[in-house]
Design a protein around this motif. Structure first.
Motif, mmCIF file in Angstrom:
data_model
loop_
_atom_site.group_PDB
_atom_site.id
_atom_site.type_symbol
_atom_site.label_atom_id
_atom_site.label_comp_id
_atom_site.label_asym_id
_atom_site.label_seq_id
_atom_site.Cartn_x
_atom_site.Cartn_y
_atom_site.Cartn_z
ATOM 1 N N ASP A 48 60.588 51.375 68.370
ATOM 2 C CA ASP A 48 61.708 51.244 67.438
ATOM 3 C C ASP A 48 61.339 51.947 66.145
ATOM 4 O O ASP A 48 60.151 52.134 65.840
ATOM 5 N N LEU A 49 62.349 52.321 65.386
ATOM 6 C CA LEU A 49 62.110 53.018 64.117
ATOM 7 C C LEU A 49 63.003 52.451 63.040
ATOM 8 O O LEU A 49 64.173 52.155 63.283
ATOM 9 N N ILE A 50 62.424 52.304 61.849
ATOM 10 C CA ILE A 50 63.170 51.903 60.657
ATOM 11 C C ILE A 50 62.768 52.844 59.529
ATOM 12 O O ILE A 50 61.573 53.035 59.273
ATOM 13 N N ALA A 51 63.736 53.441 58.874
ATOM 14 C CA ALA A 51 63.504 54.273 57.693
ATOM 15 C C ALA A 51 64.223 53.614 56.524
ATOM 16 O O ALA A 51 65.430 53.362 56.607
ATOM 17 N N ALA A 52 63.488 53.337 55.456
ATOM 18 C CA ALA A 52 64.087 52.574 54.361
ATOM 19 C C ALA A 52 63.381 52.881 53.059
ATOM 20 O O ALA A 52 62.225 53.311 53.028
ATOM 21 N N ASP A 53 64.108 52.661 51.963
ATOM 22 C CA ASP A 53 63.538 52.641 50.615
ATOM 23 C C ASP A 53 64.130 51.425 49.907
ATOM 24 O O ASP A 53 63.697 50.308 50.155
ATOM 25 N N ALA A 54 65.132 51.618 49.052
ATOM 26 C CA ALA A 54 65.838 50.476 48.491
ATOM 27 C C ALA A 54 66.886 49.950 49.453
ATOM 28 O O ALA A 54 67.345 48.814 49.323
ATOM 29 N N ALA A 70 64.210 59.640 48.613
ATOM 30 C CA ALA A 70 65.039 59.066 47.552
ATOM 31 C C ALA A 70 64.139 58.701 46.378
ATOM 32 O O ALA A 70 63.099 58.071 46.562
ATOM 33 N N LEU A 71 64.532 59.101 45.185
ATOM 34 C CA LEU A 71 63.717 58.868 43.989
ATOM 35 C C LEU A 71 63.941 57.461 43.461
ATOM 36 O O LEU A 71 64.372 57.248 42.314
ATOM 37 N N VAL A 72 63.632 56.476 44.299
ATOM 38 C CA VAL A 72 63.736 55.059 43.940
ATOM 39 C C VAL A 72 62.475 54.364 44.426
ATOM 40 O O VAL A 72 61.738 54.880 45.272
ATOM 41 N N GLU A 73 62.219 53.185 43.881
ATOM 42 C CA GLU A 73 61.071 52.397 44.315
ATOM 43 C C GLU A 73 61.380 51.731 45.655
ATOM 44 O O GLU A 73 62.464 51.176 45.850
ATOM 45 N N THR A 74 60.445 51.794 46.565
ATOM 46 C CA THR A 74 60.651 51.215 47.890
ATOM 47 C C THR A 74 60.618 49.692 47.819
ATOM 48 O O THR A 74 59.733 49.102 47.192
ATOM 49 N N ASP A 75 61.587 49.061 48.462
ATOM 50 C CA ASP A 75 61.677 47.607 48.522
ATOM 51 C C ASP A 75 60.962 47.140 49.792
ATOM 52 O O ASP A 75 61.561 47.087 50.872
ATOM 53 N N PHE A 76 59.668 46.814 49.676
ATOM 54 C CA PHE A 76 58.920 46.378 50.846
ATOM 55 C C PHE A 76 59.350 44.988 51.303
ATOM 56 O O PHE A 76 59.156 44.638 52.475
ATOM 57 N N GLY A 77 59.934 44.213 50.420
ATOM 58 C CA GLY A 77 60.499 42.938 50.847
ATOM 59 C C GLY A 77 61.651 43.144 51.811
ATOM 60 O O GLY A 77 61.792 42.408 52.800
ATOM 61 N N LEU A 78 62.482 44.141 51.524
ATOM 62 C CA LEU A 78 63.575 44.489 52.446
ATOM 63 C C LEU A 78 63.013 44.944 53.784
ATOM 64 O O LEU A 78 63.511 44.544 54.853
ATOM 65 N N ILE A 79 61.981 45.789 53.755
ATOM 66 C CA ILE A 79 61.390 46.282 55.005
ATOM 67 C C ILE A 79 60.801 45.129 55.804
ATOM 68 O O ILE A 79 61.005 45.034 57.033
ATOM 69 N N ALA A 80 60.072 44.227 55.137
ATOM 70 C CA ALA A 80 59.488 43.082 55.845
ATOM 71 C C ALA A 80 60.573 42.212 56.462
ATOM 72 O O ALA A 80 60.442 41.755 57.611
ATOM 73 N N GLY A 81 61.645 41.988 55.727
ATOM 74 C CA GLY A 81 62.736 41.188 56.277
ATOM 75 C C GLY A 81 63.378 41.828 57.488
ATOM 76 O O GLY A 81 63.698 41.143 58.479
ATOM 77 N N GLU A 82 63.577 43.148 57.437
ATOM 78 C CA GLU A 82 64.175 43.842 58.574
ATOM 79 C C GLU A 82 63.266 43.788 59.795
ATOM 80 O O GLU A 82 63.723 43.562 60.915
ATOM 81 N N VAL A 83 61.968 44.000 59.587
ATOM 82 C CA VAL A 83 61.033 43.975 60.718
ATOM 83 C C VAL A 83 60.973 42.591 61.335
ATOM 84 O O VAL A 83 61.040 42.432 62.569
ATOM 85 N N LEU A 84 60.860 41.551 60.507
ATOM 86 C CA LEU A 84 60.766 40.191 61.038
ATOM 87 C C LEU A 84 62.057 39.750 61.702
ATOM 88 O O LEU A 84 62.040 38.962 62.657
ATOM 89 N N ARG A 85 63.180 40.259 61.224
ATOM 90 C CA ARG A 85 64.461 39.886 61.835
ATOM 91 C C ARG A 85 64.677 40.593 63.170
ATOM 92 O O ARG A 85 65.202 39.995 64.120
ATOM 93 N N ARG A 86 64.248 41.848 63.251
ATOM 94 C CA ARG A 86 64.495 42.632 64.465
ATOM 95 C C ARG A 86 63.444 42.384 65.541
ATOM 96 O O ARG A 86 63.766 42.424 66.726
ATOM 97 N N GLU A 87 62.200 42.187 65.143
ATOM 98 C CA GLU A 87 61.114 42.108 66.112
ATOM 99 C C GLU A 87 60.596 40.682 66.188
ATOM 100 O O GLU A 87 59.832 40.232 65.350
ATOM 101 N N ARG A 88 61.040 39.964 67.213
ATOM 102 C CA ARG A 88 60.591 38.582 67.391
ATOM 103 C C ARG A 88 59.235 38.518 68.085
ATOM 104 O O ARG A 88 58.442 37.622 67.810
#
Length: 436
Positions: free
Chosen positions: A275-281, A309-327
């Motif tokens: 699986d692949l996830i690409a994210a920043d904010a 994207a010239l924004v700070e990456t939201d690693f909390g968002l990434i962690a939430g997406e990974v934990l929600r998608r990958e049980r």
């Protein structure tokens, strides 16, 4: 009015002194030229009655050449004599086959095809811009022109990643076959599957002996194990501000995409799900549940339009997406940069949640210029200060690496040209040890 009409007026003006009444002659000549121009324009084929469409390539790999053909159909009752300009965005690298300024002649009801060769300079979507049709009259004294959206059929060429790292795939596939064949992880390592029984050889781990099977036979038998198939691999691409830093001739994001493609191709051949996830904010792209035959094609198509994207990456968002998608427990490969500000303040607070459920690998690329600055002999007054800054950057990177290691994270830190094979090697090493 074209330059030809202006030339007629200029030629008439040179003969005015020969006329008895120069002013009257000038008026008569101007009226005559304007009348001829109006008649010529009236006999020009109306561009609004042209049917314009395109056909050709929709996708091309970066560095390759695509061909998109513009087709004009003359639906008017007049012969079309026109200059046609098919504009694309500059990064599309458009080169029309028809030389600029060349007239196209199309009889009523006829069709002409104008191919354009595109050699894109950047990855992503490259749209067609504007088609301009300038229709001349029979005398070429005047023209009608039409451009813009009504005359421009939409077309977008998707430029896929170059995938230079595929040259490393045969060697890694050979190593994968060795892992899945005779040279497997001996012993009951976590995450391994029973393969076969064979006779004991000198050097085998005695813990692999199957005593029950040996009791039924005259020989001592040992169990062999193979890495589990159908494991889960999650590639996370950090598309935030750190991905815009140039590593040589391309951004860090392109280097990470190249490494992710090699890892995906290798894991798909190993029978694992990717699986692949690409994210920043925000989440930019996701690929989930792809079948193995279509996995790499879907992933390539998903990452092609990604841009930093010239924004700070939201690693909390990434962690939430990974934990929600990958049980289920998965191998999480995070492609980012070992930057204290981004990882120290963003990733480390959420890392315990990720490491508790998944095996985490951080894949980062660095600029070899830093190492060069710390070893080169100073030749200019500012060199010692540059070396001091380089030493500090390297020390901060080591502190980040140590902090990640305390959470059980595997760190792969390599230069841009070595990141892809280094990540593939780390994957093979974990698979051989049964730690996916």
């Amino acid at each position: 009015m074209t330059w030809r009409a202006g030339a007629l007026l200029a030629a008439g003006a040179t003969t005015l002194p020969l006329w008895p009444a120069p002013f009257v002659a000038m008026v008569v000549m101007t009226v005559a030229v304007l009348a001829l121009t109006a008649v010529d324009r009236a006999f020009a084929a109306p561009p609004g009655e042209l049917a314009v469409d395109r056909y050709g390539d929709r996708r091309v790999r970066l560095g390759g050449t695509a061909t998109v053909t513009l087709r004009l159909t003359n639906a008017s009752a007049r012969t079309l004599r026109a200059q046609v300009r098919d504009d694309w965005v500059p990064s599309a690298g458009a080169r029309p086959d028809l030389p600029p300024g060349r007239l196209v002649r199309v009889e009523p009801g006829g069709t002409v095809e104008l191919p354009t060769r595109l050699t894109p300079l950047r990855r992503g979507d490259r749209p067609a811009a504007v088609v301009t049709v300038r229709s001349f009259g029979p005398l070429r004294l005047a023209f009608r022109q039409r451009s813009g959206r009504p005359a421009t059929p939409p077309w977008t060429l998707r430029v896929l990643p170059r995938f230079d790292s595929r040259r490393h795939l045969p060697e890694r596939l050979a190593r994968l076959r060795v892992i899945q064949g005779s040279q497997v992880a001996r012993g009951r390592g976590e995450g391994t599957e029973f393969d076969t029984l064979r006779e004991y050889l000198v050097g085998d781990d005695v813990r692999s002996i199957d005593w029950r099977a040996s009791a039924r036979r005259a020989d001592v038998l040992v169990r062999t194990w193979r890495p589990e198939r159908d494991r889960r691999l999650v590639c996370v691409l950090d598309t935030g501000r750190t991905s815009a830093v140039r590593m040589g001739d391309e951004p860090r994001l392109d280097t990470c995409i190249d490494a992710a493609l090699l890892l995906t191709a290798l894991a798909a051949r190993a029978g694992d799900r990717v699986d692949l996830i690409a994210a920043d904010a925000v989440v930019r792209a996701t690929v989930t549940g792809a079948g193995r035959p279509a996995l790499l094609a879907r992933l390539v198509d998903a990452v092609a339009p990604l841009q930093p994207a010239l924004v700070e990456t939201d690693f909390g968002l990434i962690a939430g997406e990974v934990l929600r998608r990958e049980r289920r427990r998965s191998l999480l490969v995070l492609f980012t940069a070992l930057e204290p500000g981004a990882l120290g303040e963003g990733l480390l607070p959420v890392l315990p949640r990720l490491a508790a459920r998944h095996r985490v690998v951080v894949a980062a690329t660095h600029d070899p210029v830093l190492t060069t600055l710390t070893t080169a002999a100073p030749t200019r007054p500012g060199d010692p200060y540059a070396a001091a800054v380089a030493w500090r950057a390297l020390a901060e990177r080591e502190r980040v690496r140590a902090a990640l290691g305390r959470h059980g994270v595997t760190v792969v830190d390599a230069t841009a040209d070595r990141l892809a094979p280094a990540v593939a090697d780390a994957y093979l090493r974990l698979k051989a040890l049964g730690q996916l």
